[in-house]
Design a protein around this motif. Structure first.
Motif, PDB file in Angstrom:
ATOM      1  N   SER B 110       0.836  -1.203   0.000  1.00 36.33           N
ATOM      2  CA  SER B 110       0.000   0.000   0.000  1.00 36.33           C
ATOM      3  C   SER B 110       0.874   1.258   0.000  1.00 36.33           C
ATOM      4  O   SER B 110       0.616   2.231  -0.708  1.00 36.33           O
ATOM      5  N   ARG B 182      12.476   3.497  11.826  1.00 34.64           N
ATOM      6  CA  ARG B 182      13.799   4.124  11.792  1.00 34.64           C
ATOM      7  C   ARG B 182      14.867   3.046  11.789  1.00 34.64           C
ATOM      8  O   ARG B 182      14.698   2.006  12.405  1.00 34.64           O
ATOM      9  N   PHE B 192      12.615  11.401   8.532  1.00 33.94           N
ATOM     10  CA  PHE B 192      11.754  10.252   8.839  1.00 33.94           C
ATOM     11  C   PHE B 192      10.285  10.627   8.748  1.00 33.94           C
ATOM     12  O   PHE B 192       9.866  11.678   9.221  1.00 33.94           O
ATOM     13  N   ASP B 196       2.795   7.906  14.447  1.00 29.80           N
ATOM     14  CA  ASP B 196       3.102   8.272  15.830  1.00 29.80           C
ATOM     15  C   ASP B 196       2.704   7.087  16.722  1.00 29.80           C
ATOM     16  O   ASP B 196       1.570   7.004  17.195  1.00 29.80           O
ATOM     17  N   SER B 225      12.416  -0.466  14.763  1.00 28.21           N
ATOM     18  CA  SER B 225      12.107   0.622  15.697  1.00 28.21           C
ATOM     19  C   SER B 225      10.622   0.649  16.032  1.00 28.21           C
ATOM     20  O   SER B 225      10.240   1.052  17.121  1.00 28.21           O
ATOM     21  N   GLN B 228      10.060  -1.695  18.909  1.00 27.90           N
ATOM     22  CA  GLN B 228      10.550  -1.094  20.150  1.00 27.90           C
ATOM     23  C   GLN B 228       9.665   0.062  20.612  1.00 27.90           C
ATOM     24  O   GLN B 228       9.349   0.186  21.789  1.00 27.90           O
ATOM     25  N   GLU B 229       9.280   0.921  19.668  1.00 26.29           N
ATOM     26  CA  GLU B 229       8.468   2.076  20.052  1.00 26.29           C
ATOM     27  C   GLU B 229       7.090   1.651  20.555  1.00 26.29           C
ATOM     28  O   GLU B 229       6.570   2.216  21.506  1.00 26.29           O
ATOM     29  N   ALA B 232       7.445   0.161  24.026  1.00 26.64           N
ATOM     30  CA  ALA B 232       7.658   1.227  25.020  1.00 26.64           C
ATOM     31  C   ALA B 232       6.363   1.994  25.258  1.00 26.64           C
ATOM     32  O   ALA B 232       6.031   2.350  26.404  1.00 26.64           O
ATOM     33  N   ARG B 236       4.351   2.396  28.858  1.00 22.84           N
ATOM     34  CA  ARG B 236       4.057   3.731  29.378  1.00 22.84           C
ATOM     35  C   ARG B 236       2.563   3.883  29.659  1.00 22.84           C
ATOM     36  O   ARG B 236       2.152   4.368  30.705  1.00 22.84           O
ATOM     37  N   MET B 363      14.390  16.374   9.388  1.00 22.33           N
ATOM     38  CA  MET B 363      12.961  16.600   9.630  1.00 22.33           C
ATOM     39  C   MET B 363      12.281  15.291  10.006  1.00 22.33           C
ATOM     40  O   MET B 363      12.679  14.228   9.550  1.00 22.33           O
ATOM     41  N   GLU B 364      11.251  15.425  10.798  1.00 24.03           N
ATOM     42  CA  GLU B 364      10.444  14.277  11.193  1.00 24.03           C
ATOM     43  C   GLU B 364       8.991  14.594  11.060  1.00 24.03           C
ATOM     44  O   GLU B 364       8.568  15.670  11.468  1.00 24.03           O
ATOM     45  N   GLN B 365       8.236  13.701  10.501  1.00 22.97           N
ATOM     46  CA  GLN B 365       6.804  13.928  10.429  1.00 22.97           C
ATOM     47  C   GLN B 365       6.113  12.619  10.800  1.00 22.97           C
ATOM     48  O   GLN B 365       6.398  11.572  10.216  1.00 22.97           O
ATOM     49  N   THR B 366       5.239  12.673  11.788  1.00 24.55           N
ATOM     50  CA  THR B 366       4.505  11.460  12.142  1.00 24.55           C
ATOM     51  C   THR B 366       3.012  11.736  12.072  1.00 24.55           C
ATOM     52  O   THR B 366       2.562  12.850  12.315  1.00 24.55           O
ATOM     53  N   PHE B 367       2.286  10.718  11.711  1.00 20.94           N
ATOM     54  CA  PHE B 367       0.842  10.847  11.541  1.00 20.94           C
ATOM     55  C   PHE B 367       0.117  10.096  12.649  1.00 20.94           C
ATOM     56  O   PHE B 367       0.552   9.015  13.060  1.00 20.94           O
ATOM     57  N   GLU B 368      -0.997  10.666  13.076  1.00 19.45           N
ATOM     58  CA  GLU B 368      -1.786   9.999  14.101  1.00 19.45           C
ATOM     59  C   GLU B 368      -2.600   8.871  13.486  1.00 19.45           C
ATOM     60  O   GLU B 368      -2.953   8.904  12.309  1.00 19.45           O
TER      61      GLU B 368
END
Lengths: 377, 377
Positions: B110, B182, B192, B196, B225, B228-229, B232, B236, B363-368
């Motif tokens: 996709s 990552r 990256f 999120d 990653s 791992q993320e 974590a 949390r 730069m980093e961009q993450t999407f919800e």
């Protein structure tokens, strides 16, 4: 959506400290001098530029002592010969073009994976283009492969919607093997490797008739040669066994490469009206069957505890990697994607090496399918 | 297996007669003269070879009257400029390299489809390489993209098993955007784009805790990653909500990119021993959840008619294209593959056009992610 500078983002990252960093540091210490052009390389290792050029076009074209000298020197520097420069004047580019009709389909990705592995083993580079279900993008992919002077191409065509001129142009200019399905107008000099649809459909129809009611057939939405061949094989086999063939009414539903969605919506409508709820449905491929099984489960038509016949049965075709994970697991016939890929690659290599000249009779190789009996039928 | 000459095979073919043939014949009549080399083109249209060469490198580099003359003439002949020749001396090759870790995964396909569509719109050619889950093949793909002088690369890295030297080499030589996960040692100048994971996991953990027992976590086999993320983020969030975190015991099961098979075998063993049969299992991705659901159905653990709590619940992460077709349909959080692909392409274009120089802050961009509530939890 978040947009962060790395400095801010670092704080929240969770990598295991040190991992990779040690190796990294080790390599950094031994880093080789970076050479960017053939001129730089020429002066760094004292070999003339024309000799280097000849070496990169064809290592066998320089004296063996020179070759050894160059190869020893290349170990000591960081130089990547330019892919385009070394290939521009070669007869063979070492490129194999592959076109598949649609990416989000695990049958095609299985085929592609096997082609890539075979190409790596033969030291070829595969350039893959997806048609994304669109004839204009298929024609664009053809032009791309022609402009790259690929040594040959392996193409799973869109089928009925393909632009015949684009297919003909590719076939006229490159050694070409079709896989999976035939183009609607098959060029005379093109080879084909795929599944023997007549045998595979005979196998599953025979099994279904032996163990319960004769199947109705759920066609693929797009008419490629597989859809036509499987339909014809279904008709032939039903006739041979003395059954009346029947097709699931498509009721004007829009064609789409979203096979699961197509079958789900179609059968959800039928099941809501009480039709086909106790039928045996043979789907032209497993992606259709995945959608059909979901519709059946939505209507609670599979009842493992209620074993009285006649009960709904669903069967597929392909042995899609996820078909065994359905509930119930899908009864199907397997296509041997690695065998198809390897045979296509072998056939193409024969053409490329001109063991089999372009104007010789076209070759065809089809593989038999095997029954995969699970719980859905 | 059958190997036939076309002459024999023709007899059994089932194409609709005439289809395509008419169109074909039409085009054949109007066929343009075929030009194979720039020399032939030069004499055919009376434009000097150096001028033609400059035109194909950059149409703006010749006088506009010459350009018009060339472009009018090109309409009348069948000539495909050589991809390598026209790109060898260009600063920009028009190539974008894409590396994905594994082909038989509909999340990656996709993502790839969306990248290809964005690239087509921006008039770039995508060269895709799959790592096939193998660090040596990932390193080979890196060398390929470097040798091709790609203008930039979009890479979904293998993760823990990647060769850090290969990743570093690519990053040092090309504008590079990582997507999805990552690399374990992230080069300082690399961008990256991804999901999120902290937000997505919070969303699903919160939902599961609100509606039933707190979830145990089924990890991904390979430590990239994301694994791992997400782990974590799970720890949390469980802490924040006052629950004891717990992981599904992997019991030494072999790592593999066959995620469905991994989860199926693991949970089939657990369910056979009566463990986790009434748990809420949060899977690190949907492919694991597909295997987990199959294991649960094999043991008849989903009982739609028996509604007494506590019952087994399974949730996933990604909104894999087939997750809605599972039985029960999978509750999950969606990753927005087209948004990730488009953002990665935009970011890469910025780097390529040097709007954002290579040594500027990464730069980093993450999407919800969004909740997709279905029946599995």
């Amino acid at each position: 959506m978040m947009l962060l500078l790395r400095s801010l983002a670092r704080a929240s990252m969770t990598f295991r400290p040190g991992m990779g960093a040690a190796k990294d540091g080790g390599r950094r210490a031994m880093r080789k001098p970076k050479i960017n052009t053939m001129e730089e390389l020429s002066s760094a290792i004292s070999v003339s530029r024309p000799t280097l050029s000849r070496y990169f076009q064809d290592p066998e074209s320089v004296r063996s002592s020179t070759r050894t000298k160059i190869e020893t020197a290349l170990q000591r520097v960081d130089y990547v010969p330019n892919f385009f420069a070394t290939r521009m004047n070669r007869k063979a580019t070492g490129l194999i073009g592959v076109i598949i009709p649609y990416l989000n389909d695990l049958f095609y990705t299985s085929l592609l994976e096997a082609i890539e592995r075979a190409a790596i083993a033969a030291d070829y580079t595969v350039i893959t283009q997806s048609s994304h279900g669109d004839a204009a993008l298929e024609a664009r992919a053809v032009e791309k492969l022609l402009s790259m002077n690929a040594d040959g191409a392996i193409v799973a065509p869109l089928g009925a919607s393909s632009d015949p001129a684009a297919i003909e142009r590719l076939s006229a200019n490159l050694p070409l093997v079709f896989v999976d399905s035939r183009p609607i107008s098959m060029p005379d000099n093109a080879d084909f490797v795929g599944t023997d649809n007549r045998q595979s459909i005979r196998l599953i129809v025979e099994y279904l008739c032996r163990t319960g009611p004769a199947p109705v057939f759920l066609r693929m939405p797009r008419l490629n040669s597989n859809s036509q061949e499987r339909e014809a094989a279904y008709l032939r086999e039903m006739e041979r066994l003395g059954h009346e063939p029947a097709f699931v009414e498509a009721g004007g539903q829009q064609d789409s490469w979203d096979f699961e969605g197509f079958a789900y919506e179609l059968l959800d409508r039928h099941f809501s009206h009480g039709t086909y709820t106790k039928a045996t449905i043979l789907c032209a491929n497993d992606r259709l069957a995945i959608g059909a099984i979901r519709a059946a489960n939505r209507h609670r038509l599979f009842r493992p505890d209620a074993r009285e016949a006649p009960a709904l049965r669903i069967a597929g075709h392909d042995d899609h990697p996820l078909s065994r994970y359905m509930t119930p697991p899908l009864t199907t016939v397997s296509q041997d994607a690695p065998a198809i890929a390897n045979a296509a690659m072998r056939m193409l290599m024969q053409r490329v090496r001109a063991d089999a000249p372009r104007d010789a009779s076209a070759m065809e190789q089809t593989f038999e399918a095997a029954l995969r009996l699970r719980d859905s039928a």
